[in-house]
Design an enzyme around this catalytic site. Structure first.
Site, PDB file in Angstrom:
ATOM      1  N   SER A 180       0.806  -1.217   0.000  1.00 32.72           N
ATOM      2  CA  SER A 180       0.000   0.000   0.000  1.00 32.72           C
ATOM      3  C   SER A 180       0.839   1.267   0.000  1.00 32.72           C
ATOM      4  CB  SER A 180      -0.944  -0.003   1.193  1.00 32.72           C
ATOM      5  OG  SER A 180      -0.238  -0.214   2.388  1.00 32.72           O
ATOM      6  N   HIS A 208      -5.423  -3.776  -2.532  1.00 31.15           N
ATOM      7  CA  HIS A 208      -5.173  -2.760  -3.562  1.00 31.15           C
ATOM      8  C   HIS A 208      -5.145  -3.327  -4.980  1.00 31.15           C
ATOM      9  CE1 HIS A 208      -4.401   0.185  -0.420  1.00 31.15           C
ATOM     10  NE2 HIS A 208      -3.780  -0.793   0.208  1.00 31.15           N
ATOM     11  N   LYS A 239     -12.264  -0.299  -1.000  1.00 28.12           N
ATOM     12  CA  LYS A 239     -11.341   0.455  -1.848  1.00 28.12           C
ATOM     13  C   LYS A 239     -11.882   0.460  -3.272  1.00 28.12           C
ATOM     14  CE  LYS A 239      -7.844   0.146   1.557  1.00 28.12           C
ATOM     15  NZ  LYS A 239      -7.044  -0.766   2.353  1.00 28.12           N
TER      16      LYS A 239
HETATM   17  C1  LIG Z   1      -7.037  -0.984   3.826  1.00 29.17           C
HETATM   18  C2  LIG Z   1      -6.350  -2.276   4.047  1.00 29.17           C
HETATM   19  C3  LIG Z   1      -6.886  -3.240   4.913  1.00 29.17           C
HETATM   20  C4  LIG Z   1      -8.049  -2.952   5.808  1.00 29.17           C
HETATM   21  O1  LIG Z   1      -9.260  -3.061   5.152  1.00 29.17           O
HETATM   22  P1  LIG Z   1     -10.502  -2.245   5.702  1.00 29.17           P
HETATM   23  O2  LIG Z   1     -11.657  -2.815   4.966  1.00 29.17           O
HETATM   24  O3  LIG Z   1     -10.207  -0.818   5.392  1.00 29.17           O
HETATM   25  O4  LIG Z   1     -10.589  -2.499   7.177  1.00 29.17           O
HETATM   26  C5  LIG Z   1      -6.277  -4.460   4.971  1.00 29.17           C
HETATM   27  N1  LIG Z   1      -5.172  -4.731   4.249  1.00 29.17           N
HETATM   28  C6  LIG Z   1      -4.608  -3.818   3.434  1.00 29.17           C
HETATM   29  C7  LIG Z   1      -3.385  -4.162   2.666  1.00 29.17           C
HETATM   30  C8  LIG Z   1      -5.179  -2.557   3.317  1.00 29.17           C
HETATM   31  O5  LIG Z   1      -4.606  -1.645   2.535  1.00 29.17           O
END
Ligand SMILES: *Cc1c(COP(=O)(O)O)cnc(C)c1O
Length: 389
Positions: A180, A208, A239
């Site tokens: 990320s 992602h 996302k």
């Molecule tokens: C954003 C993210 C999460 C968490 O997911 P949420 O649904 O926002 O709780 C888990 N793993 C990665 C790699 C992320 O970027």
């Protein structure tokens, strides 16, 4: 609050003095990449809404219809009476979409990983984690009480040595699929081969990549053609999918075991059925509106070309083919000043500093969305170029 043991005001002041105090901005309106903040129009390069689906009319309509049909709260844990026909259909559709036998939907990604890792390994087992993994994989590993081996970022050889040296019966490798903070894709094919060789499971977190990578946005594993009973696929749905939640997919027995054992699944109220309905609509849009991924690739290319010409000396655009396009500046003060200067021009680009990224690699984390236009990217490039002068 301040008592003898709880002088939290002093602790907060210490955070502030170390420039570690985080502040929230209140957003008054969301319209794709256009946000209103304190009455000001801002162009956002900070969201993970990679496909621009967070206000998609078909998905909003599905949520509205879902509310009319199901009401609001799911009323209980999925294992009691919170698992509706909408959740059931969503899980079937997610499994089919990523090409895995079964899927299990969680209300959010963070608790998903905090539940999945301890469901798979415990005391006497071993878990191997990339040094740059997301916090929730790290917390899941800690909570599992399995022996933890951390290997250098994306270092397959180091992972191989750890796997070979471990006497544990059950071994689990955990990794972000797309990291990320730098947009890089993990060497998943090599990692899966190692896991097969050592009879380990590979849990990949595709927060992602889902929706963005692979044919029809089916994710990083589909892009690489990975298929194996040793693969456990997890992705988040807040996302690129533009809604909320997460899912884990894999062999039917693996997913069933996670459902039986993941405490964050068992002891939490299910997500509202209207969210499941919105996600069903989102999965359709992800598959059908391939122009969003094509446009995103055009935006990535435009930004990379522009930055190659325009970035101030010493700034470096990290190699990345994903919508995460970080610009490494180096020291914290310069990075924060760059963020502030861009903010003044109506551009919201977050500064990411240690300890989130390694010391000396403070960066602007530019994230692109299909909601951006090529002109939006040009505007950012011009603003970055102006920082040089
Ligand atoms: C954003 C993210 C999460 C968490 O997911 P949420 O649904 O926002 O709780 C888990 N793993 C990665 C790699 C992320 O970027």
């Amino acid at each position: 609050m301040t008592t003898q043991a709880w002088d939290l005001d002093a602790d907060l002041a210490a955070l502030d003095a170390a420039h570690l105090l985080r502040k929230r901005r209140v957003v008054e309106r969301y319209d794709g990449a256009r946000l209103t903040v304190d009455g000001r129009a801002m162009l956002a390069f900070c969201s993970n809404d990679y496909l621009g689906l967070a206000q998609h009319p078909a998905i909003v309509a599905a949520a509205r219809d879902g509310a009319a049909r199901w009401g609001l709260g799911a009323t209980a844990s999925p294992l009691v009476c919170g698992h509706s026909a909408a959740h059931e259909a969503l899980e079937r559709e997610l499994a089919a979409f990523v090409g895995m036998p079964r899927a299990l939907y969680f209300y959010a990604g963070f608790p998903a990983n905090v539940g999945i890792v301890p469901a798979l390994v415990g005391r006497g087992d071993a878990v191997f984690s990339d040094a740059l993994n997301h916090a929730c994989l790290i917390d899941g590993a800690r909570l599992s009480r399995a022996e933890l081996g951390v290997y250098a970022h994306a270092d397959v050889a180091a992972l191989g040595r750890l796997l070979a040296a471990s006497p544990a019966r059950r071994k689990l490798v955990i990794t972000d699929a797309v990291f990320s903070m730098d947009g890089a894709i993990a060497p998943l094919r090599e990692m899966l081969e190692l896991c097969e060789e050592h009879d380990a499971l590979l849990l990949i977190d595709d927060a992602h990549g889902f929706g963005v990578l692979g044919p029809e946005g089916r994710g990083t594993a589909a892009m690489l053609g990975l298929r194996s009973p040793h693969l456990v696929y997890m992705a988040t749905l807040g996302k690129a999918a533009g809604v909320a939640g997460a899912f884990v997919a894999g062999e039917a027995s693996t997913v069933e075991w996670i459902m039986q054992r993941a405490r964050s699944y068992i002891f939490a109220t299910a997500a509202p059925a209207l969210i499941a309905e919105a996600l069903r609509a989102s999965v359709k849009v992800i598959a059908e509106e391939s122009w969003r991924r094509e446009h995103l690739q055009a935006l990535v290319a435009r930004l990379r070309e522009g930055c190659a010409r325009a970035l101030p000396a010493g700034w470096r655009l990290v190699p990345s083919s994903t919508p995460i396009q970080p610009i490494v500046i180096g020291d914290n003060a310069t990075t924060l000043a760059a963020m502030a200067a861009l903010w003044q021009q109506g551009l919201w680009v977050p500064a990411i500093r240690p300890p989130t990224v390694p010391e000396g690699t403070a960066r602007l984390r530019v994230s692109l969305s299909a909601a951006h236009s090529l002109d939006d990217v040009d505007r950012l490039i011009r603003a970055l170029a102006a920082l040089a002068g």
